[in-house]
Design an enzyme around this catalytic site. Structure first.
Site, PDB file in Angstrom:
ATOM      1  N   TYR A 264       0.838  -1.213   0.000  1.00 54.16           N
ATOM      2  CA  TYR A 264       0.000   0.000   0.000  1.00 54.16           C
ATOM      3  C   TYR A 264       0.870   1.259   0.000  1.00 54.16           C
ATOM      4  O   TYR A 264       0.633   2.196  -0.774  1.00 54.16           O
ATOM      5  CB  TYR A 264      -0.900  -0.055   1.231  1.00 54.16           C
ATOM      6  CG  TYR A 264      -1.958   1.003   1.337  1.00 54.16           C
ATOM      7  CD1 TYR A 264      -3.209   0.840   0.741  1.00 54.16           C
ATOM      8  CD2 TYR A 264      -1.734   2.163   2.080  1.00 54.16           C
ATOM      9  CE1 TYR A 264      -4.199   1.804   0.886  1.00 54.16           C
ATOM     10  CE2 TYR A 264      -2.716   3.135   2.220  1.00 54.16           C
ATOM     11  CZ  TYR A 264      -3.944   2.949   1.626  1.00 54.16           C
ATOM     12  OH  TYR A 264      -4.929   3.907   1.767  1.00 54.16           O
TER      13      TYR A 264
ATOM     14  N   LYS B  66       0.976   4.078  -2.887  1.00 51.65           N
ATOM     15  CA  LYS B  66       0.549   5.449  -2.562  1.00 51.65           C
ATOM     16  C   LYS B  66       1.690   6.452  -2.764  1.00 51.65           C
ATOM     17  O   LYS B  66       1.449   7.591  -3.154  1.00 51.65           O
ATOM     18  CB  LYS B  66       0.024   5.505  -1.123  1.00 51.65           C
ATOM     19  CG  LYS B  66      -1.290   4.730  -0.916  1.00 51.65           C
ATOM     20  CD  LYS B  66      -2.407   5.281  -1.775  1.00 51.65           C
ATOM     21  CE  LYS B  66      -3.764   4.732  -1.409  1.00 51.65           C
ATOM     22  NZ  LYS B  66      -4.865   5.264  -2.236  1.00 51.65           N
TER      23      LYS B  66
HETATM   24  N1  CAA Z   1       5.792  -1.760  14.599  1.00 53.08           N
HETATM   25  C1  CAA Z   1       6.769  -2.644  14.865  1.00 53.08           C
HETATM   26  N2  CAA Z   1       6.593  -3.958  15.029  1.00 53.08           N
HETATM   27  C2  CAA Z   1       5.334  -4.393  14.937  1.00 53.08           C
HETATM   28  C3  CAA Z   1       4.249  -3.539  14.673  1.00 53.08           C
HETATM   29  C4  CAA Z   1       4.533  -2.166  14.506  1.00 53.08           C
HETATM   30  N3  CAA Z   1       3.566  -1.268  14.264  1.00 53.08           N
HETATM   31  N4  CAA Z   1       3.134  -4.294  14.618  1.00 53.08           N
HETATM   32  C5  CAA Z   1       3.480  -5.558  14.838  1.00 53.08           C
HETATM   33  N5  CAA Z   1       4.812  -5.621  15.065  1.00 53.08           N
HETATM   34  C6  CAA Z   1       5.620  -6.797  15.352  1.00 53.08           C
HETATM   35  C7  CAA Z   1       5.124  -7.530  16.574  1.00 53.08           C
HETATM   36  O1  CAA Z   1       5.706  -7.010  17.730  1.00 53.08           O
HETATM   37  C8  CAA Z   1       5.598  -8.937  16.288  1.00 53.08           C
HETATM   38  O2  CAA Z   1       6.980  -9.044  16.500  1.00 53.08           O
HETATM   39  P1  CAA Z   1       7.713 -10.451  16.751  1.00 53.08           P
HETATM   40  O3  CAA Z   1       7.533 -11.266  15.515  1.00 53.08           O
HETATM   41  O4  CAA Z   1       9.121 -10.060  17.017  1.00 53.08           O
HETATM   42  O5  CAA Z   1       6.999 -11.039  17.937  1.00 53.08           O
HETATM   43  C9  CAA Z   1       5.348  -9.049  14.808  1.00 53.08           C
HETATM   44  O6  CAA Z   1       5.466  -7.724  14.278  1.00 53.08           O
HETATM   45  C10 CAA Z   1       3.967  -9.561  14.579  1.00 53.08           C
HETATM   46  O7  CAA Z   1       3.870  -9.771  13.242  1.00 53.08           O
HETATM   47  P2  CAA Z   1       2.545 -10.365  12.657  1.00 53.08           P
HETATM   48  O8  CAA Z   1       2.649 -10.493  11.191  1.00 53.08           O
HETATM   49  O9  CAA Z   1       2.150 -11.583  13.437  1.00 53.08           O
HETATM   50  O10 CAA Z   1       1.591  -9.167  13.034  1.00 53.08           O
HETATM   51  P3  CAA Z   1       0.030  -9.215  13.167  1.00 53.08           P
HETATM   52  O11 CAA Z   1      -0.572 -10.222  12.291  1.00 53.08           O
HETATM   53  O12 CAA Z   1      -0.303  -9.195  14.598  1.00 53.08           O
HETATM   54  O13 CAA Z   1      -0.327  -7.765  12.549  1.00 53.08           O
HETATM   55  C11 CAA Z   1      -0.769  -6.279  10.769  1.00 53.08           C
HETATM   56  C12 CAA Z   1       0.177  -7.328  11.310  1.00 53.08           C
HETATM   57  C13 CAA Z   1      -2.077  -6.931  10.312  1.00 53.08           C
HETATM   58  C14 CAA Z   1      -0.125  -5.612   9.586  1.00 53.08           C
HETATM   59  C15 CAA Z   1      -1.049  -5.264  11.882  1.00 53.08           C
HETATM   60  O14 CAA Z   1       0.191  -4.782  12.362  1.00 53.08           O
HETATM   61  C16 CAA Z   1      -1.884  -4.097  11.445  1.00 53.08           C
HETATM   62  O15 CAA Z   1      -3.085  -4.197  11.234  1.00 53.08           O
HETATM   63  N6  CAA Z   1      -1.249  -2.930  11.314  1.00 53.08           N
HETATM   64  C17 CAA Z   1      -1.939  -1.704  10.926  1.00 53.08           C
HETATM   65  C18 CAA Z   1      -1.842  -1.543   9.467  1.00 53.08           C
HETATM   66  C19 CAA Z   1      -2.498  -0.249   9.095  1.00 53.08           C
HETATM   67  O16 CAA Z   1      -2.287   0.811   9.693  1.00 53.08           O
HETATM   68  N7  CAA Z   1      -3.319  -0.277   8.068  1.00 53.08           N
HETATM   69  C20 CAA Z   1      -4.002   0.902   7.656  1.00 53.08           C
HETATM   70  C21 CAA Z   1      -5.283   0.487   7.014  1.00 53.08           C
HETATM   71  S1  CAA Z   1      -6.269   1.903   6.660  1.00 53.08           S
HETATM   72  C22 CAA Z   1      -5.501   2.636   5.387  1.00 53.08           C
HETATM   73  O17 CAA Z   1      -4.605   2.130   4.794  1.00 53.08           O
HETATM   74  C23 CAA Z   1      -6.017   3.995   5.018  1.00 53.08           C
HETATM   75  C24 CAA Z   1      -4.924   4.971   5.043  1.00 53.08           C
HETATM   76  O18 CAA Z   1      -4.484   5.390   4.014  1.00 53.08           O
HETATM   77  C25 CAA Z   1      -4.417   5.464   6.326  1.00 53.08           C
END
Ligand code: CAA
Length: 248
Positions: A155, A159
């Site tokens: 994304y 963008k």
């Molecule tokens: N920063 C750093 N590390 C992170 C993190 C972050 N923000 N989020 C997760 N992690 C780390 C965890 O601590 C974990 O670390 P370890 O492997 O060392 O334990 C690991 O990453 C977890 O990874 P997973 O793949 O298992 O993570 P998950 O499945 O729990 O989540 C995700 C992944 C779905 C991407 C989730 O982080 C998420 O939803 N993030 C938000 C994404 C976002 O902002 N999307 C915007 C959508 S709206 C939009 O896009 C409109 C717009 O223009 C703004």
């Protein structure tokens, strides 16, 4: 006749949260609004609801990721109503996931719907705009194209690419009466943002100095301004609207 009725606005991905607010605002401004959609069932329901609210919006189906599908749509709009004066490249999807697990399919899906779509739609409307001496291309990007976001390599790349496109096309058509700009919204209260897991969404909101999500109508007003003749001298710009989340 309202003086803007001759200006046809095409908004892609119009049935989403941002698209709906844009359609309403541009209709309120007096433009002829054309909504692009992909999913027929959702679109008909949407059109009915807006009609009940007093909004008369023409609807045209196309998959913006498909160049020929867009070409057929633009030809039909031109034949039925007239040439598009203002294009809002708003359609977009997310397929979030950490990059180390991201599939090629989820990369391609986002690149084609969010970036190829900008080429596909703009390419089909740009020459008639140039010929008429007036045009607006408004690309809806994201704060996450400006700064990156965990889980959005696809994304963010699409963008960010959008703005490279904006800057170049703006230079190419600046002396033809056509402006090209990007809007980079932050987190707005749409279904797309509400689909982010609640605890993650709350962490994101906590990083927004204004302490809230943006409103869809706040973005729609910026689209309206950029479309207007008051914005004649603005081109190649990237306008942030993010509650202070990314200040640079
Ligand atoms: N920063 C750093 N590390 C992170 C993190 C972050 N923000 N989020 C997760 N992690 C780390 C965890 O601590 C974990 O670390 P370890 O492997 O060392 O334990 C690991 O990453 C977890 O990874 P997973 O793949 O298992 O993570 P998950 O499945 O729990 O989540 C995700 C992944 C779905 C991407 C989730 O982080 C998420 O939803 N993030 C938000 C994404 C976002 O902002 N999307 C915007 C959508 S709206 C939009 O896009 C409109 C717009 O223009 C703004």
């Amino acid at each position: 006749m309202n003086s803007l009725e001759h200006r046809i606005v095409l908004i892609t991905g119009a049935t989403g949260g941002l698209g709906t607010a844009m359609c309403k605002k541009m209709h309120d401004d007096g433009y002829k609004v054309v909504a692009n959609y992909r999913n027929e069932e959702k679109a008909l329901e949407w059109q009915k609801k807006l009609k009940e609210e007093g909004y008369d919006i023409a609807m045209y189906q196309a998959d913006v990721a498909d160049f020929d599908s867009v070409g057929r749509m633009v030809a039909k709009i031109t034949e039925d109503i007239g040439p598009v004066s203002i294009l809002v490249n708003n359609a977009g999807i997310t397929r979030d996931g950490a990059f180390r697990k991201m599939t090629w399919e989820n990369w391609r899906a986002v690149m084609s719907s969010n970036l190829d779509s900008v080429f596909n739609c703009t390419r089909h409307v740009i020459n008639p705009m140039i010929d008429s001496g007036f045009g607006r291309i408004i690309n809806i990007s994201s704060v996450n194209g400006q700064r990156g976001q965990f889980g959005q390599a696809n994304y963010s790349a699409a963008k960010a690419g959008m703005h490279g496109f904006t800057k170049t096309l703006a230079m190419e058509v600046a002396n033809k009466g056509v402006t090209v700009n990007t809007i980079s919204p932050g987190y707005i209260g749409t279904d797309m943002v509400m689909a982010v897991r609640e605890e993650i969404r709350n962490q994101i909101i906590a990083q927004i100095p204004m302490g809230r999500l943006g409103g869809t109508e706040e973005v729609a007003y910026l689209v309206s301004f950029l479309a207007s003749e008051h914005a004649n001298f603005i081109t190649g710009a990237n306008m942030s609207i993010n509650g202070g989340q990314h200040v640079y």
